[in-house]
Write an enzyme that holds these catalytic residues in place. Structure first.
Site, PDB file in Angstrom:
ATOM      1  N   THR A 337       0.737  -1.084  -0.045  1.00 42.64           N
ATOM      2  CA  THR A 337      -0.039   0.136   0.107  1.00 42.64           C
ATOM      3  C   THR A 337       0.749   1.206   0.026  1.00 42.64           C
ATOM      4  OG1 THR A 337      -1.735   1.322   1.426  1.00 42.64           O
ATOM      5  CG2 THR A 337      -0.239  -0.143   2.506  1.00 42.64           C
ATOM      6  N   ASP A 338       0.251   2.099  -0.595  1.00 44.67           N
ATOM      7  CA  ASP A 338       0.910   3.690  -0.520  1.00 44.67           C
ATOM      8  C   ASP A 338       0.902   4.121   0.798  1.00 44.67           C
ATOM      9  OD1 ASP A 338       2.254   5.862  -1.350  1.00 44.67           O
ATOM     10  OD2 ASP A 338       0.539   6.777  -2.332  1.00 44.67           O
ATOM     11  N   LYS A 339       1.428   5.254   1.030  1.00 44.61           N
ATOM     12  CA  LYS A 339       0.996   6.107   2.367  1.00 44.61           C
ATOM     13  C   LYS A 339       0.154   7.184   1.940  1.00 44.61           C
ATOM     14  CE  LYS A 339       4.000   8.790   4.009  1.00 44.61           C
ATOM     15  NZ  LYS A 339       3.114  10.188   4.166  1.00 44.61           N
ATOM     16  N   THR A 340       0.600   8.085   1.301  1.00 45.65           N
ATOM     17  CA  THR A 340      -0.385   9.398   1.258  1.00 45.65           C
ATOM     18  C   THR A 340      -1.486   9.364   0.440  1.00 45.65           C
ATOM     19  OG1 THR A 340       1.883  10.738   0.947  1.00 45.65           O
ATOM     20  CG2 THR A 340      -0.201  11.814   0.298  1.00 45.65           C
TER      21      THR A 340
END
Length: 626
Positions: A337-340
């Site tokens: 998963t990406d963070k932002t």
């Protein structure tokens, strides 16, 4: 022939500064068409029924059902002879209807979702102001604002911009991006902005674009079977073959015994009606073996379990296009998963700053007043100049009269902070002229602008990832606005401040400047010699429910890994807050990972929980393969 881009703009009755008039939209759509691509007609329910009937296991069951009905009627008569065959047919119908109904329902929901996904919003100039509109409302003559990561919404011509690099691989197949300028002004729909920013005038929309013509000539390929379907079909085929062998063997043995008995008693030349009935019963016995061997309940059990899984996923706001996808999703062991914007809300605000060797929290008006009294007018002016000159954000006035800041979440956070500072002190003259702009990209992790100062001379402003900007600086401003050398102690203090901000789950950005007397228009911004102005600590809160969702995945045996381009310490802080980074997990940066040997990679990969990386996966896989 048309007089260049200026001539085209006159022929489609638009201007670069005002764009088209909102009152002309219907007329333009009727003349030039709407910005939509022709779609294939939706599949009917009966097409899904036909697809469901293609299953190998069901085909074998249909053959068995037919044989069972024929033999049953011949041996036991109506209606008793129909029972076994009719039971199999009802089982087949139930499987087909459940599968077709679920797939049809999901196809309708996915069509709505697909329409929503295609309805992206773009920035255009209309009626003299910048507006945010749906891509479907775009018309010929619109002035479109393009920036990094945007998909070009229609065919058009380059008006002006900075270092516009277009990825045309979706149309041409060429992986090398193309620079677009006034000498090469053509921009095609379906391509992607890889670097830079620009304005373009729309010349064709919808099916009249090159992308629309290409889409009309393409046809969809077939779909591969899922692993479970392959296994079920293999099992059904093996069981069918084994059943057929034993049924044939049984029939041969029974017929041989019958013929021997008949030959020894009445002779093979004398045949009676009871003999035909006996042979039919033997054949019925063989067919029964085949029917019993093929598990008619297996497709039904699998279909119902997958339908139940789909229903559960829908309750969790996840749509599944086909029932069979549930079993492949169920095999997932890792979620990257990406963070932002994924783990976080993507609504950013400046939470802390470091300026003139002082760290301050800026969450209240009192902190702004303290900052106002702490630094001089020259430092204050330099800060505001750097914020407002080196930004891709823009203030626009809506039809309701309200002012809105448009741009990326990070740019909006810094721009709004600058607007809040403006109210405390009138800054010195900041009427600078932009000479050159280097837009932000993920490789350099910084953006820069060269401006000409009102009093003469030029100044570079550079903003970007803290670790990149600090390395470019050898000076810093103090409370009086004077430039002082960046000593080792001061550099250590700055590094500690950045790490402190990052440990508080803040995204850190730095702003710096450099005055120059001469510059080369074809050269990039200087790599060093900058003076550090400020460090921003930007807060992006974690989304509600993320920690619980991560814990649910871990409980189910699914490993969640974060892949981000943010500061490694910020990423680790967010990962710990979400429950992704554990005590025995590893957080690693892309360059460090790339430099590992294949053996070290194999040992590290299972333990990596946070990866500070852009596009390292393909190179790492290639290295492992080699």
């Amino acid at each position: 022939m048309h007089g260049g881009v200026d001539g085209i703009s006159k022929k489609v009755r638009t201007t670069f500064d005002r764009g088209v008039c909102a009152t002309d939209l219907d007329t333009r759509q009727s003349i030039y068409g709407v910005n939509r691509y022709a779609e294939k007609p939706s599949r009917s329910f009966w097409m899904f029924v036909w697809d469901a009937l293609q299953d190998t296991t069901l085909i074998i069951l249909m053959v068995c059902a037919l044989l069972s009905v024929v033999v049953g009627l011949a041996s036991e008569g109506w209606p008793k002879g129909m029972y076994d065959g009719l039971g199999i047919i009802l089982s087949i119908l139930l499987v087909v209807m459940v599968t077709a109904a679920s797939d049809y329902k999901q196809s309708l929901q996915f069509k709505e979702l697909d329409n929503e996904k295609k309805n992206i919003f773009i920035h255009v100039t209309r009626d003299g102001g910048r507006q945010k509109i749906s891509i479907f409302d775009l018309v010929v003559g619109d002035i479109v604002h393009l920036s990094i990561g945007d998909q070009v919404p229609a065919d058009g011509l380059f008006i002006h911009g900075y270092s516009l690099l277009i990825d045309e691989s979706s149309l041409s197949g060429e992986s090398e991006p193309v620079y677009t300028s006034q000498d090469k002004p053509f921009i095609l729909a379906g391509t992607k902005v890889q670097d830079g920013s620009a304005k373009m005038i729309v010349t064709a929309v919808g099916m009249r674009t090159e992308w629309g013509r290409l889409m009309s000539t393409l046809s969809e390929g077939g779909e591969d079977e899922t692993p479970l379907q392959v296994k079920l079909n293999g099992v059904a085929t093996i069981i069918g073959k084994i059943g057929l062998v034993f049924a044939t063997l049984t029939f041969v043995v029974l017929m041989t015994r019958f013929l021997i008995d008949k030959g020894l008693t009445v002779g093979l030349s004398n045949w009676y009606s009871t003999d035909a009935l006996t042979i039919v019963n033997y054949f019925a016995t063989a067919v029964t073996i085949i029917v019993v061997a093929v598990p008619e309940g297996l497709p039904l059990a699998v279909t119902l379990s997958l339908a139940f899984a789909m229903k559960k996923l829908m309750n969790d706001k996840a749509l599944v296009r086909h029932l069979a996808a549930c079993e492949t999703m169920g095999s997932a062991g890792t979620i990257c998963t990406d963070k932002t914007g994924t783990l976080t809300t993507n609504h950013m605000v400046v939470d802390k700053i470091w300026i003139a060797e002082v760290s301050k929290s800026v969450t209240s008006n009192s902190s702004l007043e303290e900052l106002n009294s702490a630094i001089s007018s020259s430092a204050w002016s330099l800060l505001l100049q750097g914020i407002f000159e080196n930004t891709s954000a823009e203030v626009v006035k809506g039809s309701d009269g309200k002012q809105t800041v448009l741009g990326t979440p990070t740019e909006i956070a810094i721009f709004e902070y600058g607007l809040s500072l403006q109210g405390y002190r009138d800054a010195e003259d900041r009427s600078c002229t932009k000479v050159k702009v280097e837009p932000f990209n993920s490789v350099k992790k910084k953006m820069a602008v060269l401006v000409s100062l009102p009093g003469g001379g030029h100044r570079w402003f550079c903003k970007g990832a803290s670790e990149i900007i600090v390395e470019m600086c050898d000076k810093v401003i103090d409370q009086d606005g004077d430039v002082i050398p960046l000593s080792d102690d001061r550099r250590k203090n700055i590094t500690d401040t950045i790490n402190s901000f990052a440990s508080d789950a803040l995204r850190t950005l730095c702003l710096a400047f450099k005055d120059v007397d001469e510059f080369d228009e074809n050269a990039d911004s200087p790599p060093n010699g900058f003076t550090l102005i400020i460090i921003f600590g930007i807060k992006d809160p974690v989304r509600p429910g993320v920690k619980e969702a991560v814990q649910s995945c871990i409980t189910a045996g699914i490993i969640v890994r974060m892949v981000t381009g943010d500061n490694i310490n910020t990423a680790k802080a967010i990962a710990k807050e979400c429950g992704i980074l554990t005590d025995d997990g590893i957080a690693i940066e892309g360059p460090d990972f790339r430099n590992k040997s294949p053996e070290e990679m194999r040992d590290l990969i299972p333990k990596i929980q946070v990866c500070f990386v852009f596009l390292i996966l393909s190179s790492a896989l290639k290295k492992l393969k080699d």
